[in-house]
Scaffold this motif. Structure first.
Motif, PDB file in Angstrom:
ATOM      1  N   TRP A  42     119.800  62.044 104.350  1.00 12.71           N
ATOM      2  CA  TRP A  42     119.350  62.855 103.224  1.00 12.71           C
ATOM      3  C   TRP A  42     119.476  62.035 101.950  1.00 12.71           C
ATOM      4  CZ3 TRP A  42     121.928  64.826 107.362  1.00 12.71           C
ATOM      5  CH2 TRP A  42     121.391  65.963 107.974  1.00 12.71           C
ATOM      6  N   GLU A  43     118.449  62.120 101.095  1.00 19.31           N
ATOM      7  CA  GLU A  43     118.446  61.417  99.814  1.00 19.31           C
ATOM      8  C   GLU A  43     118.413  62.434  98.681  1.00 19.31           C
ATOM      9  OE1 GLU A  43     115.607  58.416  97.181  1.00 19.31           O
ATOM     10  OE2 GLU A  43     114.874  59.245  99.061  1.00 19.31           O
ATOM     11  N   ASN A  44     119.206  62.177  97.639  1.00 24.16           N
ATOM     12  CA  ASN A  44     119.079  62.943  96.407  1.00 24.16           C
ATOM     13  C   ASN A  44     117.783  62.449  95.776  1.00 24.16           C
ATOM     14  OD1 ASN A  44     119.834  64.787  94.460  1.00 24.16           O
ATOM     15  ND2 ASN A  44     120.989  63.283  93.282  1.00 24.16           N
ATOM     16  N   SER A  45     116.808  63.300  95.622  1.00 23.03           N
ATOM     17  CA  SER A  45     115.449  62.918  95.233  1.00 23.03           C
ATOM     18  C   SER A  45     115.406  61.792  94.194  1.00 23.03           C
ATOM     19  CB  SER A  45     114.704  64.135  94.694  1.00 23.03           C
ATOM     20  OG  SER A  45     113.370  63.800  94.421  1.00 23.03           O
ATOM     21  N   GLY A  46     114.877  60.636  94.615  1.00 15.13           N
ATOM     22  CA  GLY A  46     114.723  59.487  93.733  1.00 15.13           C
ATOM     23  C   GLY A  46     116.026  58.844  93.306  1.00 15.13           C
ATOM     24  N   SER A  47     117.080  59.064  94.075  1.00 16.42           N
ATOM     25  CA  SER A  47     118.385  58.565  93.646  1.00 16.42           C
ATOM     26  C   SER A  47     119.201  58.065  94.840  1.00 16.42           C
ATOM     27  CB  SER A  47     119.117  59.681  92.888  1.00 16.42           C
ATOM     28  OG  SER A  47     120.287  59.198  92.279  1.00 16.42           O
ATOM     29  N   TYR A  48     120.431  58.531  94.984  1.00 16.88           N
ATOM     30  CA  TYR A  48     121.376  58.012  95.983  1.00 16.88           C
ATOM     31  C   TYR A  48     121.310  58.772  97.312  1.00 16.88           C
ATOM     32  CZ  TYR A  48     124.018  61.873  93.914  1.00 16.88           C
ATOM     33  OH  TYR A  48     124.397  63.096  93.427  1.00 16.88           O
ATOM     34  N   ILE A  49     122.013  58.234  98.314  1.00 21.90           N
ATOM     35  CA  ILE A  49     122.081  58.840  99.640  1.00 21.90           C
ATOM     36  C   ILE A  49     123.068  60.009  99.601  1.00 21.90           C
ATOM     37  CG2 ILE A  49     122.610  58.460 102.085  1.00 21.90           C
ATOM     38  CD1 ILE A  49     120.072  56.965 101.012  1.00 21.90           C
ATOM     39  N   ARG A  50     122.581  61.199  99.937  1.00 23.27           N
ATOM     40  CA  ARG A  50     123.405  62.417  99.895  1.00 23.27           C
ATOM     41  C   ARG A  50     124.178  62.630 101.196  1.00 23.27           C
ATOM     42  NH1 ARG A  50     122.855  66.030  95.838  1.00 23.27           N
ATOM     43  NH2 ARG A  50     123.801  67.602  97.153  1.00 23.27           N
ATOM     44  N   GLY A  51     123.579  62.301 102.332  1.00 23.18           N
ATOM     45  CA  GLY A  51     124.231  62.591 103.597  1.00 23.18           C
ATOM     46  C   GLY A  51     123.662  61.799 104.748  1.00 23.18           C
ATOM     47  N   ILE A  52     124.483  61.676 105.803  1.00 22.48           N
ATOM     48  CA  ILE A  52     124.091  60.963 107.028  1.00 22.48           C
ATOM     49  C   ILE A  52     124.591  61.785 108.209  1.00 22.48           C
ATOM     50  CG2 ILE A  52     124.464  58.889 108.440  1.00 22.48           C
ATOM     51  CD1 ILE A  52     124.876  57.328 105.850  1.00 22.48           C
ATOM     52  N   GLN A  53     123.807  61.783 109.270  1.00 22.22           N
ATOM     53  CA  GLN A  53     124.204  62.453 110.507  1.00 22.22           C
ATOM     54  C   GLN A  53     123.723  61.603 111.676  1.00 22.22           C
ATOM     55  OE1 GLN A  53     122.248  66.251 111.243  1.00 22.22           O
ATOM     56  NE2 GLN A  53     124.127  67.073 112.132  1.00 22.22           N
ATOM     57  N   LEU A  54     124.566  61.430 112.688  1.00 24.79           N
ATOM     58  CA  LEU A  54     124.188  60.683 113.886  1.00 24.79           C
ATOM     59  C   LEU A  54     124.166  61.614 115.083  1.00 24.79           C
ATOM     60  CD1 LEU A  54     126.307  57.420 113.487  1.00 24.79           C
ATOM     61  CD2 LEU A  54     123.963  57.842 112.754  1.00 24.79           C
ATOM     62  N   ARG A  55     123.282  61.306 116.025  1.00 27.63           N
ATOM     63  CA  ARG A  55     123.244  62.047 117.290  1.00 27.63           C
ATOM     64  C   ARG A  55     123.761  61.127 118.387  1.00 27.63           C
ATOM     65  NH1 ARG A  55     117.612  63.761 118.990  1.00 27.63           N
ATOM     66  NH2 ARG A  55     117.613  61.709 119.937  1.00 27.63           N
ATOM     67  N   TYR A  56     124.701  61.631 119.156  1.00 29.53           N
ATOM     68  CA  TYR A  56     125.253  60.911 120.303  1.00 29.53           C
ATOM     69  C   TYR A  56     124.799  61.646 121.550  1.00 29.53           C
ATOM     70  CZ  TYR A  56     128.308  58.333 117.163  1.00 29.53           C
ATOM     71  OH  TYR A  56     128.801  57.505 116.177  1.00 29.53           O
ATOM     72  N   GLU A  57     124.023  60.946 122.393  1.00 31.24           N
ATOM     73  CA  GLU A  57     123.384  61.581 123.539  1.00 31.24           C
ATOM     74  C   GLU A  57     122.614  62.780 122.985  1.00 31.24           C
ATOM     75  OE1 GLU A  57     123.465  59.685 126.140  1.00 31.24           O
ATOM     76  OE2 GLU A  57     125.191  58.476 125.604  1.00 31.24           O
TER      77      GLU A  57
END
Length: 167
Positions: free
Chosen positions: A52-67
């Protein structure tokens, strides 16, 4: 020897399958590191990524899927994420991007099949995280977040063994 024990004890406490010490490496976290610690550690192989990106700015969030299991999103998950599903036998072999002014501004995940997912803005100091051992892949991310966005990110790499490859 003490360093090896500390690394192994840290891996054991996060509740994931213990990689063999000769096949594990860590790319030191980049960014200012303010806020609360996070880890995406989970059992299995990474099969998907959401950012997820804060519109036109920094990275707001990350999520990984395992299997087939998505981890809890790191930080915030507002707006629509950009997402990549990995193919069979595909793995993440590089994490790069830019950081500055308190946040990770750009992140790019590169796979073993030459595909990539790039999210964010080209602002700040460049970073490039990759394994130090051949055959390794991304196992999990760790770092810090402050509730608004990702403030630092580090990468943990290991050779992934299936039950078939251990024989």
């Amino acid at each position: 020897m003490l360093h090896l024990i500390l690394v192994l004890s840290g891996v054991c406490t996060i509740g994931m399958t213990l990689p063999l010490p000769n096949y594990y490496s860590y790319s030191m976290a980049v960014g200012d590191g303010s806020g609360t610690e996070y880890s995406t550690a989970y059992d299995g192989r990474i099969t998907g990524i959401r950012v997820w990106e804060n519109s036109g700015s920094y990275i707001r969030g990350i999520q990984l899927r395992y299997e087939g299991n998505w981890t809890t999103p790191v930080c915030t998950s507002y707006y629509s994420p950009l997402e990549m599903t990995l193919r069979d036998s595909e793995s993440i072999i590089q994490v790069s991007g830019k950081y500055g002014s308190g946040y990770i501004y750009e992140i790019m995940f590169v796979t073993s099949q030459g595909r990539s997912l790039k999210v964010g803005q080209p602002y700040g100091t460049s970073f490039n995280l990759y394994p130090s051992l051949d055959g390794s892949e991304l196992r999990f991310l760790s770092g810090r977040q402050n509730g608004n966005g990702i403030t630092s990110i580090g990468a943990h790499w290991a050779v992934y063994y299936t039950d078939d490859s251990k024989a």
